[in-house]
Write a protein that holds these residues in place. Structure first.
Motif, mmCIF file in Angstrom:
data_model
loop_
_atom_site.group_PDB
_atom_site.id
_atom_site.type_symbol
_atom_site.label_atom_id
_atom_site.label_comp_id
_atom_site.label_asym_id
_atom_site.label_seq_id
_atom_site.Cartn_x
_atom_site.Cartn_y
_atom_site.Cartn_z
ATOM 1 N N GLU A 92 0.818 -1.220 0.000
ATOM 2 C CA GLU A 92 0.000 0.000 0.000
ATOM 3 C C GLU A 92 0.851 1.269 0.000
ATOM 4 O O GLU A 92 0.369 2.324 -0.394
ATOM 5 N N HIS A 93 2.102 1.156 0.450
ATOM 6 C CA HIS A 93 2.980 2.333 0.428
ATOM 7 C C HIS A 93 3.578 2.545 -0.954
ATOM 8 O O HIS A 93 4.266 3.521 -1.178
ATOM 9 N N HIS A 94 3.336 1.623 -1.868
ATOM 10 C CA HIS A 94 3.837 1.808 -3.229
ATOM 11 C C HIS A 94 2.724 1.896 -4.261
ATOM 12 O O HIS A 94 2.774 2.733 -5.162
ATOM 13 N N LEU A 95 1.696 1.065 -4.141
ATOM 14 C CA LEU A 95 0.597 1.091 -5.118
ATOM 15 C C LEU A 95 -0.183 2.398 -5.017
ATOM 16 O O LEU A 95 -0.510 2.849 -3.929
ATOM 17 N N THR A 96 -0.531 2.961 -6.170
ATOM 18 C CA THR A 96 -1.385 4.153 -6.127
ATOM 19 C C THR A 96 -2.838 3.739 -5.895
ATOM 20 O O THR A 96 -3.221 2.583 -6.095
ATOM 21 N N VAL A 97 -3.623 4.719 -5.479
ATOM 22 C CA VAL A 97 -5.048 4.490 -5.266
ATOM 23 C C VAL A 97 -5.694 3.976 -6.554
ATOM 24 O O VAL A 97 -6.525 3.063 -6.528
#
Lengths: 371, 371
Positions: free
Chosen positions: B108-113
């Motif tokens: 989640e700290h890398h994937l965009t929304v």
């Protein structure tokens, strides 16, 4: 210049209001720079109900050349984060709440899930919407100031390339040639290279995005070079293919002529109102009909500006039509595994026919030079 | 090497299973490379219930030097995306569903929304969990193979720096010196610079992350240089400060000695079991007690590896303790606005006292040289 940035923010504000969210949070660096004049590392722009605000991380100052970093619009309030390691996006959401905002449009294609969640937890009552590519869309059509930065960048790249061609190439490695080109870009006033300079020799030639290796230039090689300068943040691109030695062979001449014809067809298709995919098709069908359908890259060109790869994409499935004052690359190529290939790449600005048609920014010759 | 990658993936699998999600999607490039041996652009790793899978975008091949790009673990199945412009993360989520996974841990700290939403829409029944920094945590302690890459990178950086010191410096610009250092790194076998080389003269000296400008080296200047080499993907860092001319002035000697003492205190604190913040404090308090509390950067050092700025952070609020075989920088500095300053930066590996204590990788002298 302050007026330019304010006008850009006003245009975005109109879009946001029309989209139902009066308040927006811009986090993608090139978008921040476009709207605020500069994008210090990690900074975000809050387009608020009250006054607009640039929120910066309180990190050690990194004041490189002003040309490279940009200078924040003086009409804009700048807020430094007090807490080390804090997230400017979270601080901006806090300000938005304090300003009485009910919804906040964020760049979902840039914000990570973790940051989005952090915003939601600091401002639980704020409805988070998606700003989408609204700023990217504003950036597609350039003003003459922006085009003039691209023009200067292209001149710098042309100069660096022409100097390289005067030097002895045989025996030098791809890596060294690439480093020398980058040094020359800086010598001539670039902020830096617009992207990793690509130098491809022999079997590597013609490959899009090839990363320089330790292969040395040999007699008889194709040599393809792709470079660009960043000037005041604006990035352009030029690519050329040469032959090393006195006489290109027949297959080299044939392949070169073909790619040249495809690239010319692409350039000539650049007119306001023409569909992106039709520019792509103009170039692609020249190569297709010569039997290279399977050797072709997925796109023929793309927009350039504050980033080297911007909208529009000139590709088979792209939707939309060219406008005047949109700078794009036209860069078809063919790469034959084991043999090498040819790429020819220009940056041009779309102009109406009445103004003389597309403006070529990268003017290095496209004759097949034997070096 | 294949066993190394498989063992890393097994360790991650254990953590995931313990965390309740047997299936994980790794998207952050350095994490993909750590687990798969290579990270082609846009590639993601699916750590599945079935066999593990590296999903790559079907983009034009970009085969740079093997050392630089890494080579995918041969024991790993590689899947190319058929659709141009598709997202490997979405394709991987599709495979996870087909494998019968019920939940998928993502970064989640890398994937965009936007990407997270695309995954959710292609696999609506898959419960998306957060993998958090699990891979980053695995990466903190290095094996001897990794440390040997860092050691070679440090030798290369030492060599490039020592050659620069033999050349004439007065009159040359920061930018040129930085470009020359980067060329020398590549000459000596680096994949490339580990980060943007920093050369800072006169009033710029001592500034962390200073970007080279057109200022020329003058007699009497402090000159601070920070550079690093990437070798087989691993990045190290060295920083030194020199004086230009024959005799440093009193304030220069005083400031240098102070920063040197702080840096030594930081280095000497590097032992397994010592809290990160205590290493920071050891260096910081030397500068604090000399009255420079307000001129100090937010951290004293950080981990290095596949990225130049990794866990741990050696900073006042950092939580955790050093382990053996953790490579870190120790890089205190003081910058006095308008006058310049001093930074001294080494890369070291934490080792137990029985093994001789911290291993210094960057061995260039830290005496104050007048050049």
């Amino acid at each position: 210049m302050a007026q330019v940035y304010a006008a850009r923010r006003d245009r975005l504000r109109e879009r946001c209001t029309a989209g139902g969210s009066a308040t927006a949070l811009v986090s993608r660096p090139a978008n921040v720079r476009y709207l605020a004049g500069a994008a210090p590392e990690g900074a975000v722009l809050l387009l608020g109900r009250g006054e607009d605000l640039l929120v910066c991380a309180d990190s050690p100052a990194q004041p490189g050349p002003q040309s490279e970093r940009g200078r924040p619009d003086e009409a804009l309030r700048v807020q430094l984060l007090p807490a080390i390691g804090g997230d400017p996006a979270v601080a901006a959401a806090d300000v938005a709440t304090a300003q009485g905002a009910e919804s906040l449009a964020v760049e979902e294609h840039h914000l990570t899930v973790a940051r989005h969640r952090a915003i939601r937890s600091v401002a639980p009552r704020l409805r988070l919407a998606d700003l989408g590519g609204a700023v990217e869309q504003l950036r597609v059509v350039k003003d003459e100031e922006e085009i003039s930065c691209l023009r200067i960048g292209a001149e710098i790249a042309d100069q660096a390339l022409s100097e390289l061609l005067e030097s002895i190439l045989v025996g030098r490695t791809e890596r060294h040639l690439a480093l020398e080109l980058e040094r020359r870009l800086v010598d001539h006033g670039a902020d830096g290279p617009a992207f990793e300079t690509s130098v491809a020799t022999g079997p590597n030639a013609g490959r899009r995005g090839h990363r320089p290796t330790d292969r040395r230039v040999e007699e008889g090689d194709f040599l393809s070079v792709c470079l660009g300068a960043t000037y005041r943040g604006y990035r352009c691109e030029i690519g050329r293919t040469f032959v090393i030695g006195t006489s290109p062979t027949d297959w080299q001449i044939e392949l070169y002529d073909l790619v040249f014809a495809a690239q010319r067809a692409g350039r000539e298709a650049l007119m306001p109102g023409v569909a992106y995919r039709d520019v792509d098709r103009a170039a692609r069908q020249v190569l297709d009909s010569a039997g290279y359908a399977n050797s072709l890259p997925s796109l023929t060109g793309h927009g350039v500006g504050l980033e080297i790869d911007e909208d529009p994409q000139l590709a088979p499935a792209a939707m939309g039509k060219l406008d005047a004052c949109v700078p794009v690359t036209v860069e078809p190529g063919v790469h034959l595994p084991g043999r090498g290939g040819v790429r020819i790449d220009d940056t041009l600005v779309v102009r109406p026919e009445a103004d003389g048609g597309p403006e070529l920014l990268t003017i290095t010759t496209k004759e097949l030079l034997a070096l």
